[in-house]
Motif scaffolding. Structure first.
Motif, PDB file in Angstrom:
ATOM      1  N   ALA A 136      73.758   4.950 -11.433  1.00  0.00           N
ATOM      2  CA  ALA A 136      74.302   4.346 -12.640  1.00  0.00           C
ATOM      3  C   ALA A 136      75.693   4.903 -12.859  1.00  0.00           C
ATOM      4  O   ALA A 136      75.950   6.072 -12.618  1.00  0.00           O
ATOM      5  N   HIS A 141      75.039   3.824 -24.210  1.00  0.00           N
ATOM      6  CA  HIS A 141      74.099   2.988 -24.944  1.00  0.00           C
ATOM      7  C   HIS A 141      74.634   2.510 -26.292  1.00  0.00           C
ATOM      8  O   HIS A 141      74.548   1.332 -26.617  1.00  0.00           O
ATOM      9  N   GLU A 158      69.984   4.738 -19.267  1.00  0.00           N
ATOM     10  CA  GLU A 158      70.271   3.539 -20.059  1.00  0.00           C
ATOM     11  C   GLU A 158      70.168   3.800 -21.563  1.00  0.00           C
ATOM     12  O   GLU A 158      70.647   3.004 -22.363  1.00  0.00           O
ATOM     13  N   ASN A 159      69.580   4.916 -21.960  1.00  0.00           N
ATOM     14  CA  ASN A 159      69.415   5.265 -23.373  1.00  0.00           C
ATOM     15  C   ASN A 159      70.415   6.308 -23.870  1.00  0.00           C
ATOM     16  O   ASN A 159      70.335   6.735 -25.015  1.00  0.00           O
TER      17      ASN A 159
END
Length: 149
Positions: A2, A138, A119-120
């Motif tokens: 990521a 996020h 992703e958080n």
């Protein structure tokens, strides 16, 4: 893997002063840029340019709401990471990333965050003057009260 990128320019009206030869760290000399990427499940790399010396880096698990991890947010959490121009690396001590139970402490280059929660996560960088210059991830507006762009 990521990846996230963010950048900001010196705020309008701000001055960037040249090195005066004192022990004070200089302020940023141009746009601050940050590139961040989880290079594997437990290792986060953050590359910073034009932070003006030593700054700070915070992370908050905003995507999990009240159940998230906020102790590394650099607002009211007990952990705030030191960063500098160049490559900074942080290693997760979370059991899901290491297979080892966490001992409850973090050193400067350690984080409880890990790739599975990427992703958080909301990230922020403060420059050498203490000004919050970037937030991304996020929920970037989580850091808006600290003056982050």
């Amino acid at each position: 893997m990521a990846a996230s990128c963010a950048s900001a320019e010196c705020k309008e009206g701000a001055t960037c002063e040249a090195d005066t030869g004192t022990d004070e760290e200089p302020g940023p000399t141009g746009p601050t840029t940050v590139e961040s990427a989880w290079i594997d499940g437990a290792n986060l790399e953050v590359i910073v340019t034009n932070i003006g010396g030593t700054g700070t880096f915070g992370m908050a698990e905003t995507g999990r709401g009240g159940a998230g991890w906020y102790a590394e947010n650099c607002i009211d959490g007990p952990y705030c990471h030191t960063i500098q121009d160049g490559t900074n690396r942080f290693v997760s001590v979370h059991e899901s990333a290491t297979g080892v139970e966490w001992d409850g402490t973090l050193d400067n280059n350690e984080t409880l965050m890990h790739l599975d929660s990427a992703e958080n996560i909301t990230y922020a960088v403060w420059d050498a003057t203490g000004a919050c210059v970037l937030s991304w991830g996020h929920q970037p507006d989580y850091y808006a009260p600290q003056g982050c762009l």
